[in-house]
Design a protein around this motif. Structure first.
Motif, PDB file in Angstrom:
ATOM      1  N   GLY A 136      36.502 -50.890  20.294  1.00  0.00           N
ATOM      2  CA  GLY A 136      36.102 -50.385  18.982  1.00  0.00           C
ATOM      3  C   GLY A 136      37.149 -49.396  18.492  1.00  0.00           C
ATOM      4  O   GLY A 136      37.125 -48.981  17.340  1.00  0.00           O
ATOM      5  N   GLY A 137      38.051 -49.045  19.362  1.00  0.00           N
ATOM      6  CA  GLY A 137      39.070 -48.044  19.059  1.00  0.00           C
ATOM      7  C   GLY A 137      40.250 -48.629  18.312  1.00  0.00           C
ATOM      8  O   GLY A 137      41.304 -48.895  18.898  1.00  0.00           O
ATOM      9  N   PHE A 138      40.052 -48.829  17.008  1.00  0.00           N
ATOM     10  CA  PHE A 138      41.162 -49.295  16.157  1.00  0.00           C
ATOM     11  C   PHE A 138      40.937 -48.754  14.749  1.00  0.00           C
ATOM     12  O   PHE A 138      39.841 -48.287  14.412  1.00  0.00           O
ATOM     13  CB  PHE A 138      41.261 -50.823  16.177  1.00  0.00           C
ATOM     14  N   TYR A 139      41.977 -48.796  13.947  1.00  0.00           N
ATOM     15  CA  TYR A 139      41.889 -48.284  12.569  1.00  0.00           C
ATOM     16  C   TYR A 139      41.358 -49.386  11.656  1.00  0.00           C
ATOM     17  O   TYR A 139      42.068 -50.363  11.373  1.00  0.00           O
ATOM     18  CB  TYR A 139      43.256 -47.811  12.098  1.00  0.00           C
ATOM     19  N   HIS A 140      40.135 -49.198  11.211  1.00  0.00           N
ATOM     20  CA  HIS A 140      39.467 -50.260  10.432  1.00  0.00           C
ATOM     21  C   HIS A 140      40.172 -50.544   9.107  1.00  0.00           C
ATOM     22  O   HIS A 140      40.421 -51.704   8.769  1.00  0.00           O
ATOM     23  CB  HIS A 140      38.010 -49.873  10.186  1.00  0.00           C
ATOM     24  N   ASP A 141      40.483 -49.475   8.385  1.00  0.00           N
ATOM     25  CA  ASP A 141      41.095 -49.693   7.064  1.00  0.00           C
ATOM     26  C   ASP A 141      42.471 -50.337   7.202  1.00  0.00           C
ATOM     27  O   ASP A 141      42.833 -51.219   6.425  1.00  0.00           O
ATOM     28  CB  ASP A 141      41.210 -48.359   6.299  1.00  0.00           C
ATOM     29  N   LYS A 142      43.176 -49.906   8.239  1.00  0.00           N
ATOM     30  CA  LYS A 142      44.501 -50.481   8.462  1.00  0.00           C
ATOM     31  C   LYS A 142      44.376 -51.973   8.802  1.00  0.00           C
ATOM     32  O   LYS A 142      45.124 -52.809   8.289  1.00  0.00           O
ATOM     33  CB  LYS A 142      45.185 -49.713   9.605  1.00  0.00           C
ATOM     34  N   ALA A 143      43.404 -52.288   9.652  1.00  0.00           N
ATOM     35  CA  ALA A 143      43.206 -53.693  10.044  1.00  0.00           C
ATOM     36  C   ALA A 143      42.858 -54.545   8.822  1.00  0.00           C
ATOM     37  O   ALA A 143      43.366 -55.661   8.654  1.00  0.00           O
ATOM     38  CB  ALA A 143      42.109 -53.791  11.095  1.00  0.00           C
ATOM     39  N   LYS A 144      42.016 -53.998   7.953  1.00  0.00           N
ATOM     40  CA  LYS A 144      41.634 -54.736   6.735  1.00  0.00           C
ATOM     41  C   LYS A 144      42.860 -55.078   5.904  1.00  0.00           C
ATOM     42  O   LYS A 144      42.978 -56.180   5.376  1.00  0.00           O
ATOM     43  CB  LYS A 144      40.717 -53.854   5.873  1.00  0.00           C
ATOM     44  N   LYS A 145      43.746 -54.088   5.833  1.00  0.00           N
ATOM     45  CA  LYS A 145      44.935 -54.236   4.992  1.00  0.00           C
ATOM     46  C   LYS A 145      45.956 -55.174   5.642  1.00  0.00           C
ATOM     47  O   LYS A 145      46.415 -56.146   5.043  1.00  0.00           O
ATOM     48  CB  LYS A 145      45.567 -52.849   4.817  1.00  0.00           C
TER      49      LYS A 145
END
Ligand SMILES: Cc1cc2nc3c(=O)[nH]c(=O)nc-3n(C[C@H](O)[C@H](O)[C@H](O)COP(=O)(O)O)c2cc1C
Length: 208
Positions: A136-145
């Motif tokens: 779960g340790g990841f950057y959500h907004d970055k992944a979306k982009k």
């Protein structure tokens, strides 16, 4: 009260694939997962149950043999996950569709269904000697982009997949990790008739 438990008398009797699964932080970085095996993992995932049969799961897969793409996924991880996850053979971003494809209402069960789907995948992986480690340790907004997710789709986790190293020092470290795994006792979360009333008489929780 939280009671940490490890093995109970029944642990040996659970399905062998469930018993064998654990989340390693080391993989044999030289081994690739064949296309055929990757396909089998997602085939197993595909047969998970889901609310209204919406199948609200989606996956973005990157493999080690395409370093640029692989590093894109490493780039969205939190620092603490980056190093060990870079040893995996494949990384998978899991994505839930938050709205019903049937009537465009909110799909409250999307995350639940995605979890069931990943459980299928994880156990099929074990059958192939492939281990998974969900993050779960990841950057959500970055992944979306970075992965250009469409509106109403949310990234939920990243899964590292790979084969275990075979050297002796790993075997020792593995034993140490396995010895530390803890689980709640059944009487902490399975209730009879009402909240809080243990369904089972469990008193062998300290067996080790
Ligand atoms: C949704 C989810 C998020 C997790 N996030 C991380 C993470 O960011 N980093 C990590 O090292 N482990 C992560 N884990 C792994 C858990 O720590 C691990 O599953 C738990 O400690 C139980 O150990 P086991 O999988 O070996 O049984 C995550 C697991 C799940 C299911």
């Amino acid at each position: 009260m939280h009671i940490g438990t490890t093995n109970t008398a029944l642990t040996n009797d659970i399905l062998p694939l469930i018993k064998k699964r654990w989340s390693p932080r080391e993989f044999d970085s030289l081994k690739e997962i064949s296309q055929e095996n990757l396909q089998l993992l997602f085939e197993a995932a595909r047969w998970a149950p889901s609310s209204n049969n919406e199948q609200p799961w989606n996956f973005i897969v990157v493999t080690k043999n395409e370093p640029e793409q692989f590093n894109k996924m490493i780039g969205v991880l939190l620092e603490g996950n980056k190093q060990w996850a870079s040893k995996a053979s494949a990384l998978v971003l899991t994505v839930a569709s938050l709205r019903s494809a049937k009537n465009n209402t909110e799909n409250f069960h999307a995350l639940y269904d995605l979890g069931a789907c990943v459980a299928n995948l994880s156990l099929q992986a074990i059958e192939l000697d492939i281990f998974t480690h969900q993050m779960g340790g990841f950057y959500h907004d970055k992944a979306k982009k970075v992965f250009q997710l469409k509106e109403n789709y949310t990234p939920v986790s990243v899964i590292a997949l790979g084969y275990l190293p075979e050297n002796e020092s790993f075997v020792t470290r593995k034993e140490e990790v396995l010895a530390k795994r803890k689980r709640k006792s059944l009487n902490e979360f399975v209730f009879k008739n009402n909240w809080g009333n243990p369904f089972f008489e469990v008193n062998d929780f300290q067996k080790n």
